[in-house]
Design a protein around this motif. Sequence first.
Motif, PDB file in Angstrom:
ATOM      1  N   MET A 101       0.833  -1.200   0.000  1.00 10.02           N
ATOM      2  CA  MET A 101       0.000   0.000   0.000  1.00 10.02           C
ATOM      3  C   MET A 101       0.870   1.252   0.000  1.00 10.02           C
ATOM      4  N   THR A 102       0.624   2.174  -0.904  1.00 11.18           N
ATOM      5  CA  THR A 102       1.313   3.453  -0.853  1.00 11.18           C
ATOM      6  C   THR A 102       0.276   4.560  -0.923  1.00 11.18           C
ATOM      7  N   THR A 103       0.209   5.379   0.122  1.00  8.49           N
ATOM      8  CA  THR A 103      -0.665   6.541   0.112  1.00  8.49           C
ATOM      9  C   THR A 103       0.232   7.731   0.407  1.00  8.49           C
ATOM     10  N   ASP A 104      -0.369   8.916   0.507  1.00 10.34           N
ATOM     11  CA  ASP A 104       0.440  10.073   0.862  1.00 10.34           C
ATOM     12  C   ASP A 104       1.044   9.898   2.247  1.00 10.34           C
ATOM     13  N   ILE A 105       0.342   9.175   3.090  1.00 13.49           N
ATOM     14  CA  ILE A 105       0.768   9.080   4.484  1.00 13.49           C
ATOM     15  C   ILE A 105       1.621   7.849   4.748  1.00 13.49           C
ATOM     16  N   ALA A 106       1.284   6.726   4.126  1.00 19.03           N
ATOM     17  CA  ALA A 106       2.035   5.490   4.367  1.00 19.03           C
ATOM     18  C   ALA A 106       2.733   5.036   3.083  1.00 19.03           C
ATOM     19  N   LYS A 107       4.051   4.987   3.175  1.00 22.20           N
ATOM     20  CA  LYS A 107       4.853   4.660   1.994  1.00 22.20           C
ATOM     21  C   LYS A 107       5.381   3.236   2.142  1.00 22.20           C
ATOM     22  N   LYS A 108       5.283   2.468   1.077  1.00 24.87           N
ATOM     23  CA  LYS A 108       5.724   1.072   1.116  1.00 24.87           C
ATOM     24  C   LYS A 108       7.262   1.005   1.105  1.00 24.87           C
ATOM     25  N   VAL A 109       7.807   0.128   1.916  1.00 22.78           N
ATOM     26  CA  VAL A 109       9.260  -0.074   1.932  1.00 22.78           C
ATOM     27  C   VAL A 109       9.625  -1.035   0.797  1.00 22.78           C
ATOM     28  N   THR A 110      10.587  -0.669  -0.036  1.00 22.57           N
ATOM     29  CA  THR A 110      10.997  -1.575  -1.101  1.00 22.57           C
ATOM     30  C   THR A 110      12.411  -2.092  -0.839  1.00 22.57           C
ATOM     31  N   THR A 111      13.379  -1.184  -0.762  1.00 25.14           N
ATOM     32  CA  THR A 111      14.755  -1.655  -0.515  1.00 25.14           C
ATOM     33  C   THR A 111      15.109  -1.499   0.962  1.00 25.14           C
ATOM     34  N   CYS A 112      16.063  -2.279   1.392  1.00 23.01           N
ATOM     35  CA  CYS A 112      16.491  -2.268   2.792  1.00 23.01           C
ATOM     36  C   CYS A 112      17.224  -0.966   3.110  1.00 23.01           C
ATOM     37  N   ARG A 113      16.819  -0.303   4.210  1.00 30.54           N
ATOM     38  CA  ARG A 113      17.438   0.987   4.539  1.00 30.54           C
ATOM     39  C   ARG A 113      18.867   0.830   5.067  1.00 30.54           C
ATOM     40  N   VAL A 114      19.277  -0.398   5.358  1.00 31.28           N
ATOM     41  CA  VAL A 114      20.653  -0.620   5.813  1.00 31.28           C
ATOM     42  C   VAL A 114      21.564  -1.012   4.647  1.00 31.28           C
ATOM     43  N   CYS A 115      21.155  -2.019   3.865  1.00 30.63           N
ATOM     44  CA  CYS A 115      22.090  -2.586   2.889  1.00 30.63           C
ATOM     45  C   CYS A 115      21.664  -2.384   1.448  1.00 30.63           C
ATOM     46  N   GLY A 116      20.436  -1.917   1.213  1.00 27.06           N
ATOM     47  CA  GLY A 116      20.009  -1.643  -0.154  1.00 27.06           C
ATOM     48  C   GLY A 116      19.428  -2.841  -0.901  1.00 27.06           C
ATOM     49  N   ALA A 117      19.469  -4.030  -0.291  1.00 34.01           N
ATOM     50  CA  ALA A 117      18.918  -5.214  -0.973  1.00 34.01           C
ATOM     51  C   ALA A 117      17.385  -5.165  -0.950  1.00 34.01           C
ATOM     52  N   SER A 118      16.769  -6.056  -1.735  1.00 32.24           N
ATOM     53  CA  SER A 118      15.307  -6.151  -1.622  1.00 32.24           C
ATOM     54  C   SER A 118      14.881  -7.615  -1.607  1.00 32.24           C
ATOM     55  N   ASN A 119      15.560  -8.372  -0.773  1.00 34.61           N
ATOM     56  CA  ASN A 119      15.270  -9.788  -0.603  1.00 34.61           C
ATOM     57  C   ASN A 119      14.705  -9.994   0.799  1.00 34.61           C
ATOM     58  N   TRP A 120      13.380  -9.872   0.902  1.00 33.83           N
ATOM     59  CA  TRP A 120      12.740  -9.865   2.219  1.00 33.83           C
ATOM     60  C   TRP A 120      12.089 -11.209   2.559  1.00 33.83           C
ATOM     61  N   GLY A 137      -2.092  -7.199  10.314  1.00 34.07           N
ATOM     62  CA  GLY A 137      -3.239  -6.522   9.708  1.00 34.07           C
ATOM     63  C   GLY A 137      -3.119  -5.012   9.876  1.00 34.07           C
ATOM     64  N   ALA A 138      -4.253  -4.306   9.710  1.00 36.76           N
ATOM     65  CA  ALA A 138      -4.226  -2.847   9.812  1.00 36.76           C
ATOM     66  C   ALA A 138      -4.446  -2.438  11.273  1.00 36.76           C
ATOM     67  N   VAL A 139      -3.563  -1.583  11.768  1.00 37.34           N
ATOM     68  CA  VAL A 139      -3.601  -1.159  13.170  1.00 37.34           C
ATOM     69  C   VAL A 139      -3.485   0.370  13.205  1.00 37.34           C
ATOM     70  N   PRO A 140      -4.230   1.055  14.089  1.00 38.62           N
ATOM     71  CA  PRO A 140      -4.069   2.514  14.187  1.00 38.62           C
ATOM     72  C   PRO A 140      -2.707   2.891  14.777  1.00 38.62           C
ATOM     73  N   LEU A 141      -2.345   4.139  14.674  1.00 36.75           N
ATOM     74  CA  LEU A 141      -1.055   4.588  15.204  1.00 36.75           C
ATOM     75  C   LEU A 141      -1.059   4.489  16.732  1.00 36.75           C
ATOM     76  N   ALA A 142       0.057   3.998  17.265  1.00 40.70           N
ATOM     77  CA  ALA A 142       0.095   3.611  18.676  1.00 40.70           C
ATOM     78  C   ALA A 142      -0.120   4.770  19.650  1.00 40.70           C
ATOM     79  N   ASN A 143       0.339   5.958  19.283  1.00 41.19           N
ATOM     80  CA  ASN A 143       0.202   7.089  20.209  1.00 41.19           C
ATOM     81  C   ASN A 143      -0.941   8.023  19.822  1.00 41.19           C
ATOM     82  N   ALA A 144      -1.818   7.569  18.907  1.00 38.77           N
ATOM     83  CA  ALA A 144      -2.918   8.430  18.446  1.00 38.77           C
ATOM     84  C   ALA A 144      -4.139   8.258  19.352  1.00 38.77           C
ATOM     85  N   TYR A 171      -3.138   1.471   9.540  1.00 41.61           N
ATOM     86  CA  TYR A 171      -2.118   1.199   8.529  1.00 41.61           C
ATOM     87  C   TYR A 171      -1.580  -0.212   8.745  1.00 41.61           C
ATOM     88  N   PRO A 172      -1.144  -0.863   7.667  1.00 46.32           N
ATOM     89  CA  PRO A 172      -0.637  -2.232   7.828  1.00 46.32           C
ATOM     90  C   PRO A 172       0.529  -2.275   8.818  1.00 46.32           C
TER      91      PRO A 172
END
Length: 416
Positions: A1-20, A27-34, A45-46
């Motif tokens: 899912m990609t919306t203005d608010i929630a962006k899908k993660v594609t590549t790894c923020r540490v190593c750049g790979a995309s082998n997940w 499932g979908a859960v509201p924001l914890a501090n909201a 959000y998922p």
Amino acid sequence: MTTDIAKKVTTCRVCGASNWQDVISFGAVPLANAYLDEPGPEDAYPLELVSCRECRLLSLTVVVDPQVLYRTYSYVTSESETMTRHMREVARLCGERIGPGGLVVELGSNTGNQLQLFQAAGHPVLGVDPARNLAETAAQRGVPTLAEYFGAEIAGAIAAEHGRASLILGRHVFAHIDDLTDVLAGVKALLTDDGLFAIEVPYAVDLLDQVAFDTVYHEHLSYFLISTLDRLFARHGLRTVDVRRLAVHGGSVLVTAARADSRWETGERVGELIAYEKEQGFHTDARYEQFAARVRTTCKELTDLVRKEVANGRRVAGYGASAKGTTLLNICRLTRAEVQFCTDTTPQKQGRFTPGTHIPILAPADVAEQPDLYLMLAWNYAEEILRREAAYLDAGGGFIIPVPQPVVHTRREARR
Ligand code: TYD
Ligand code: ZN
């Protein structure tokens, strides 16, 4: 899912790979501090965990816009005994290494409690925290604080105005950051040649061992092994210098790094933990599959236990409307039908309702009649709370400690 608010993660923020590896989906859960002023419809959000097969970063699959998460933030650093003691320890450990007088910059400095300890030790300090409400509170306490997101640009501005920093500290903030490249570029721009970068993050080993699935929420994008952090630092011209395991927040590590070419030597504990992670299978899919299975069991046991107590006529309430409580209540589908209210000492949460489950939050003093059982949603403070609530326990009250396996704790027994 990609919306203005929630962006899908594609590549790894540490190593750049995309082998997940898919680990678990909640499932979908509201924001914890909201927390809600009134029960009503809310966004969800998922909430899903994946593990990078290259570097074993454990990551969420979506990044919620930090503007939504942090501009006004209801999370206030706890002034509990446990946390105060811990902050003193961090100030001592870091202070010892950097010596007197150097500038200390803290990322995610919240209301400034940690920096006050460095101030007391004679260091000039500067906080950086995007939550404007918190930055103001900190400033009122005499802790200068920039209401900004830390990154390369702001780091350059700080260095120009205040000089470079002997210590850059980030307690429970690094795991909240998506663009680690920009933050680490900022760290390099701001640190003195032999300056230290110290971060405290939940330790992925403890998360898995303690089945602390409720510490998974949208703010926590990353769950690190030491080997993963070591690889990240190396990629950005830094080197891990030391690591200490800490009991806070269900098991964390204080990891110190410095420029790769600095005078600091890497301590033995770093290699030892990296070897331990390997031995314990944290680089294999099987370890994460086993975790997912344990999470499902713990959740089911907890839901069954609470429902059984309620069916037997017991009144159950939540102790501490923590962020992890939001995950726990939503994942285990415990609502007001089971949990009548939650108590919390944070004034900003009192009179509001828990996200997703809409349980009213009360100040502890406003509880007219104590419940038979409290579900411990702030289990990271269990020891302190059990001590403080001795009178409640003496009067026959009990606590359900939810993880790693639900246990009912009373004066007479600890039962499952
Ligand atoms: P915290 O453990 O800081 O974590 P998180 O929100 O990241 O899961 O939250 C603990 C919450 O519990 C916080 O809102 C304060 C509250 N609390 C109490 O109500 N009573 C207590 O005795 C303690 C220690 C915490
Ligand atoms: Zn990776």
